[in-house]
Design a protein around this motif. Structure first.
Motif, mmCIF file in Angstrom:
data_model
loop_
_atom_site.group_PDB
_atom_site.id
_atom_site.type_symbol
_atom_site.label_atom_id
_atom_site.label_comp_id
_atom_site.label_asym_id
_atom_site.label_seq_id
_atom_site.Cartn_x
_atom_site.Cartn_y
_atom_site.Cartn_z
ATOM 1 N N UNK A 84 13.268 14.855 48.172
ATOM 2 C CA UNK A 84 11.985 14.773 48.879
ATOM 3 C C UNK A 84 12.138 15.258 50.326
ATOM 4 N N UNK A 85 13.258 14.919 50.952
ATOM 5 C CA UNK A 85 13.493 15.344 52.333
ATOM 6 C C UNK A 85 13.603 16.861 52.446
ATOM 7 N N UNK A 86 14.285 17.479 51.471
ATOM 8 C CA UNK A 86 14.426 18.939 51.501
ATOM 9 C C UNK A 86 13.088 19.624 51.288
ATOM 10 N N UNK A 87 12.301 19.108 50.342
ATOM 11 C CA UNK A 87 10.979 19.689 50.092
ATOM 12 C C UNK A 87 10.079 19.505 51.315
ATOM 13 N N UNK A 88 10.157 18.335 51.942
ATOM 14 C CA UNK A 88 9.366 18.081 53.146
ATOM 15 C C UNK A 88 9.736 19.053 54.261
ATOM 16 N N UNK A 89 11.020 19.276 54.450
ATOM 17 C CA UNK A 89 11.473 20.209 55.491
ATOM 18 C C UNK A 89 10.992 21.629 55.200
ATOM 19 N N UNK A 90 11.050 22.030 53.930
ATOM 20 C CA UNK A 90 10.598 23.378 53.556
ATOM 21 C C UNK A 90 9.102 23.539 53.785
ATOM 22 N N UNK A 91 8.324 22.511 53.473
ATOM 23 C CA UNK A 91 6.877 22.582 53.674
ATOM 24 C C UNK A 91 6.525 22.626 55.162
ATOM 25 N N UNK A 92 7.241 21.867 55.973
ATOM 26 C CA UNK A 92 6.990 21.901 57.418
ATOM 27 C C UNK A 92 7.260 23.280 57.992
ATOM 28 N N UNK A 93 8.321 23.910 57.500
ATOM 29 C CA UNK A 93 8.649 25.256 57.977
ATOM 30 C C UNK A 93 7.593 26.256 57.531
ATOM 31 N N UNK A 94 7.085 26.097 56.306
ATOM 32 C CA UNK A 94 6.083 27.016 55.774
ATOM 33 C C UNK A 94 4.731 26.844 56.469
ATOM 34 N N UNK A 95 4.287 25.622 56.652
ATOM 35 C CA UNK A 95 2.939 25.356 57.145
ATOM 36 C C UNK A 95 2.823 25.456 58.666
ATOM 37 N N UNK A 96 3.909 25.259 59.365
ATOM 38 C CA UNK A 96 3.885 25.395 60.816
ATOM 39 C C UNK A 96 3.309 24.177 61.527
ATOM 40 N N UNK A 97 2.889 24.383 62.771
ATOM 41 C CA UNK A 97 2.469 23.283 63.634
ATOM 42 C C UNK A 97 1.049 22.803 63.372
ATOM 43 N N UNK A 98 0.278 23.530 62.602
ATOM 44 C CA UNK A 98 -1.108 23.128 62.350
ATOM 45 C C UNK A 98 -1.221 22.036 61.292
ATOM 46 N N UNK A 99 -0.137 21.796 60.566
ATOM 47 C CA UNK A 99 -0.168 20.799 59.504
ATOM 48 C C UNK A 99 0.941 19.773 59.710
ATOM 49 N N UNK A 100 0.679 18.582 59.212
ATOM 50 C CA UNK A 100 1.662 17.503 59.244
ATOM 51 C C UNK A 100 2.009 17.112 57.807
ATOM 52 N N UNK A 101 3.301 17.008 57.515
ATOM 53 C CA UNK A 101 3.760 16.637 56.172
ATOM 54 C C UNK A 101 4.413 15.265 56.267
ATOM 55 N N UNK A 102 3.815 14.286 55.608
ATOM 56 C CA UNK A 102 4.313 12.909 55.648
ATOM 57 C C UNK A 102 5.009 12.569 54.337
ATOM 58 N N UNK A 103 6.148 11.890 54.436
ATOM 59 C CA UNK A 103 6.735 11.307 53.227
ATOM 60 C C UNK A 103 6.167 9.909 53.020
ATOM 61 N N UNK A 104 6.656 9.204 52.029
ATOM 62 C CA UNK A 104 6.078 7.908 51.676
ATOM 63 C C UNK A 104 6.171 6.907 52.815
ATOM 64 N N UNK A 105 7.327 6.834 53.467
ATOM 65 C CA UNK A 105 7.503 5.871 54.557
ATOM 66 C C UNK A 105 6.661 6.232 55.769
ATOM 67 N N UNK A 106 6.538 7.520 56.066
ATOM 68 C CA UNK A 106 5.796 7.955 57.243
ATOM 69 C C UNK A 106 4.298 7.726 57.099
ATOM 70 N N UNK A 107 3.805 7.643 55.871
ATOM 71 C CA UNK A 107 2.382 7.384 55.662
ATOM 72 C C UNK A 107 2.007 5.969 56.095
ATOM 73 N N UNK A 108 2.996 5.073 56.153
ATOM 74 C CA UNK A 108 2.753 3.693 56.583
ATOM 75 C C UNK A 108 3.865 3.262 57.536
ATOM 76 N N UNK A 109 4.180 4.131 58.462
ATOM 77 C CA UNK A 109 5.302 3.890 59.369
ATOM 78 C C UNK A 109 5.081 2.660 60.239
#
Length: 409
Positions: free
Chosen positions: A240-265
């Protein structure tokens, strides 16, 4: 000739007041045992509650959630969706349109959160085990179906098996609404949908959410190609961490990618802070309990002035006398900590297996308090006891060496 520590200790602890000193030592050991056992139990309960909250949110929330950094919605194009789908490890991409709406069923009404999801939401199987009534479906034979929370069902008295009454959903219209005095219906959009299934997870979700087809939500809220979020499920072999990192790199600064813990940090952080405060509180309780060790060793030093003189005459030095007191304090704390950790482990094991202590609420998610033992808690507890015992034994040991210096030949 150097005097062995065990021989010096045996001689030193003998005498008329041996029984009295032993009683104080036993009391000290019991205090350490009680404190360490209580600390393990409380920390394990906090671990269990944290695990319970994670499991509830993991059931309802996606592994990864993509949202816009600015604004409530973002425009989703086919090219962007294709790029996300090509990221290694992405299995399912569910499009989401989510907002508050007013619902009515027969004579009952309330405000809920309507969550429109694309058809592949069912492929994620997040709610399959939480369906308590009806059939898990969003669309069948040209009819839209809603998946509603049990709390909403109770408030509106909804019966999924009743095909004669539909759920009416109202949402404010965008733009100019005309002359409301002549026609108030211009204020809102209204669509009807049939209740299809009821889910039950936790009160917070059950009383708030209704899942509907994405097309239904698009028309009701006039969102068009805009989405509030994308919910992504990864493949089993992907990280999940690798996929999250890849999505952040693809989407750039205009989007935020949250994992399960970050959704309720904030919630998880609050639990960790509470656990930290509990640990600090019990640390001070153990420190207070260690006063018994301090006083027992101090009394021992005062009572054994003449014996210290004899030990020096037999070849003892300052280090040996100091080690006698440190060893005595260490034995008291070691036995107390060992018994406390064993008792704490045993009680937590029995609670996890048999649920001896219940929550005391009929509406609770679990019948018994959840517990989860972690090795780090045992390590921290043992380390705390060692540290406290050393501090409690150090001054009496220094006092004894000063007596020896004053009394030795």
């Amino acid at each position: 000739m150097k005097l062995p520590l065990f021989i010096a200790r045996k001689y030193f602890l003998s005498g008329k007041k041996k029984t009295f000193i032993n009683v104080i030592s036993i009391i000290s050991m019991l205090a350490v045992m009680t404190g360490s056992a209580a600390l393990i139990i409380v920390l394990s309960v906090f671990n269990g509650l944290e695990g319970l909250i994670r499991s509830l949110y993991d059931t309802f929330d996606p592994e990864l959630k993509v949202t816009a950094v600015e604004g409530k919605t973002f425009s989703l194009t086919d090219s962007l969706l294709t790029q996300i789908d090509e990221v290694e490890g992405v299995r399912v991409i569910t499009q989401v349109v989510e907002d508050n709406a007013y619902v009515r069923y027969r004579d009952s009404e309330m405000v809920v959160t309507v969550k429109g999801v694309s058809d592949n939401f069912l492929d994620q199987h997040r709610l399959d085990d939480m369906i308590v009534q009806g059939e898990m479906k969003l669309y069948e034979d040209g009819i839209n179906y809603a998946i509603i929370g049990r709390g909403i069902q109770n408030v509106l008295s909804i019966s999924p098996s009743n095909d004669f009454y539909a759920l009416q959903v109202f949402y404010p219209k965008k733009g100019r609404t005309g002359n409301l005095a002549l026609d108030p219906s211009r204020l809102t959009n209204r669509k009807n949908i049939m209740p299809g299934a009821v889910f039950a997870i936790e009160k917070q979700f059950d009383e708030q959410f209704i899942f509907v087809p994405l097309d239904f939500a698009e028309e009701l809220m006039e969102y068009g190609d805009r989405r509030t979020s994308l919910e992504i499920q990864t493949t089993e072999e992907a990280s999940v961490k690798d996929v999250q990192a890849a999505l952040k790199e693809l989407l750039g600064e205009k989007f935020q990618v949250y994992n399960s813990d970050e959704q309720h940090s904030s919630l998880l952080k609050a639990i960790k802070v509470e656990k930290l405060f509990v640990y600090v509180t019990f640390f001070f309780i153990l420190a207070i309990a260690s006063f018994n060790i301090f006083f027992s060793l101090t009394m021992l030093a005062l009572d054994k002035k003449e014996d210290i003189k004899v030990l020096y005459a037999m070849g003892a030095n300052d280090r040996l006398v100091r080690n006698i007191f440190l060893t005595e304090g260490g034995l008291i704390s070691f036995l107390g900590a060992a018994l406390g950790l064993f008792i704490g482990y045993s009680l937590c094991y029995l609670q996890s297996e048999y649920g001896m202590i219940g929550m005391g609420m009929q509406t609770s998610i679990l019948e018994a308090y959840p517990v989860k033992m972690e090795w780090i808690d045992f390590v921290l507890t043992a380390a705390s006891i060692i540290f406290i015992t050393y501090l409690a034994s150090f001054r009496p040991a220094g006092m004894a060496t000063r007596f020896g210096k004053n009394l030795k030949f």
